[in-house]
Write an enzyme that holds these catalytic residues in place. Structure first.
Site: not given
Lengths: 222, 244
Positions: A47-49
């Site tokens: 996930t990007e975060n």
């Protein structure tokens, strides 16, 4: 007309994810893909975060709001998780380290152009990580209904909506068919047996090419 | 050397009108709610700072934290990737009324621009955005047969950051995915102010686990039990609280 529901489209996409693959799933419909990993295979979800290896949503009341996915939903951790900051996260994306990114779409063109971030100049524009994700993953796949709610083609000759990326999509899983993009053409690989090639073509905004056999798109009731 | 600042009020006292302020977090995860609220408190008392440019991934949610800062009218420009949330009304209304400027940046480009700012790299090339509306006016160059666009560094006067542990030298650890933009922003600001759950002595954090080295941190303030934006929003919190 028979068509796959969104969960079934996600099921079909999940069958193509190899054991050990590093995968990013877009927000919304693509998130469903994680539910259908074939037995014996384990993918690692990015996930990007800043998480590799996150798992299911926690039970209500068990959320840790420092532990969320790109859609800002609470997640849990699988054994072997890693945390990292945003620059490392997008180094994974742009640097070609992810095996697959599976995204939603407003439109996909036969040359692989994708429009999935903006429906036009009205309202507040928001892009998030979509423009990054279409560059770098070894395979960029789209899962989508074959046509819009009002019956318009989503698979088109050229996108009319603002682009997310150019020539980036390699495979499209739709509610009716599985289509690869090869040399700027839609190449039909699988279709529901209940629809004829002519009927499918009529719902598609650019020519469907047939190279070799077209398999039946067979998906369980999920 | 001790970078501890005694109070939140003192921690945000150097932020002046017109400054660029990076605010850490991704949505509520890693958002320095108490530092933002301290800045709002100062504004309520003094009408300063105002005309701020804020860098954050989002544009706030509900009526607390960044959304509350925007709601006060303290922010004239926002640089972000995704100005939507469960409750984005504060930003949306101001934006549609033409009262706040938006610079929309793809998320990975935003992260790299901040990293570049902190690393002394004035510009870099990225494939992200090539051929899209967000590449308009940006120089293009081809490398190994593929087109890339040039993006510029992003720096700030202040960064407001949330970490988990900090020692008095400013070495930091983060909690889970609350890391996100925070370590990058620590590097890219002239002055980085960090709220931590606990300030510890030098040596109390294993050097192997330090995520942000103290050289990137100018001040630390302890907030033992920081609020989470999501929890505040579920309680329909509004900041500053309306006194009946």
């Amino acid at each position: 007309m028979n068509k796959l529901n969104p969960t079934q489209i996600a099921w079909r996409a999940a069958q193509d994810i190899a054991d050990g693959a590093y995968v990013n799933l877009g927000i919304g419909l693509p998130e469903l893909v994680a539910r259908f990993q074939p037995p014996g295979r384990q993918a690692i979800f990015h996930t990007e975060n800043g998480i590799l290896g996150f798992g299911e949503a926690p039970a209500a009341g068990q959320e840790d709001w420092d532990l969320i996915n790109a859609g800002k939903k609470a997640v849990t951790l699988n054994p072997g998780t890693a945390f990292f900051h945003h620059a490392d996260s997008f180094a994974m994306v742009r640097g070609g380290h992810l095996d697959v990114a599976i995204l939603g779409a407003y439109e996909v063109a036969e040359n692989g152009d994708l429009a999935n971030w903006s429906t036009g100049p009205n309202g507040v524009p928001a892009v998030g990580g979509a423009m990054d994700l279409v560059h770098g993953a070894k395979r960029v796949a789209v899962i989508t209904d074959h046509i819009t709610k009002d019956g318009k083609a989503k698979l088109v000759k050229r996108c009319t909506l603002p682009l997310t990326g150019v020539q980036c999509v390699t495979r499209i899983y739709t509610s009716l068919a599985l289509i690869d993009i090869v040399d700027a053409h839609f190449v039909l690989r699988e279709k529901l047996s209940s629809i004829s090639l002519d009927e499918l073509q009529a719902l598609t905004g650019a020519e469907l090419h047939v190279v070799g056999a077209v398999a039946d798109l067979i998906v369980p009731d999920v | 050397m001790d970078k501890t600042i005694a109070t939140l009020r003192e921690a945000v006292s150097g932020i002046d009108d017109g400054m660029t302020v990076m605010i850490g977090g991704f949505g509520g995860s890693g958002a320095p709610i108490e530092l933002i609220h301290a800045l709002i408190d100062r504004f309520v008392q003094t009408r300063h700072p105002t005309n701020l440019t804020v860098v954050n991934n989002n544009a706030g949610n509900g009526h607390v934290g960044l959304a509350a800062l925007i709601e006060q009218g303290m922010v004239s420009k926002l640089i972000c990737s995704f100005p939507r949330s469960a409750d984005p009304r504060v930003f949306t209304d101001l934006y549609l009324a033409g009262k706040i400027e938006l610079e929309l940046v793809p998320q990975g480009t935003l992260a790299e621009r901040i990293r570049a700012g902190g690393a002394g790299i004035p510009a870099f090339y990225t494939p992200t955005g090539y051929g899209t509306d967000l590449a308009k006016g940006k120089p293009v160059e081809e490398f190994e047969g593929r087109p890339y666009i040039r993006e510029r560094w992003l720096k700030a006067d202040f960064a407001l950051v949330k970490a988990h542990l900090g020692d008095t030298f400013g070495n930091l650890t983060f909690n889970k995915a609350a890391r996100n933009f925070n370590p990058l922003m620590c590097m890219a600001a002239q002055t980085t102010i960090v709220q931590v759950s606990s300030i510890v002595r030098p040596g109390d954090i294993d050097p192997e686990t330090v995520v942000t080295p103290g050289i990137f941190v100018q001040g630390l303030v302890e907030v033992a039990e920081p609020a989470q934006e999501e929890t505040l929003n579920r309680a329909n919190a509004v900041y500053p609280e309306v006194v009946q």
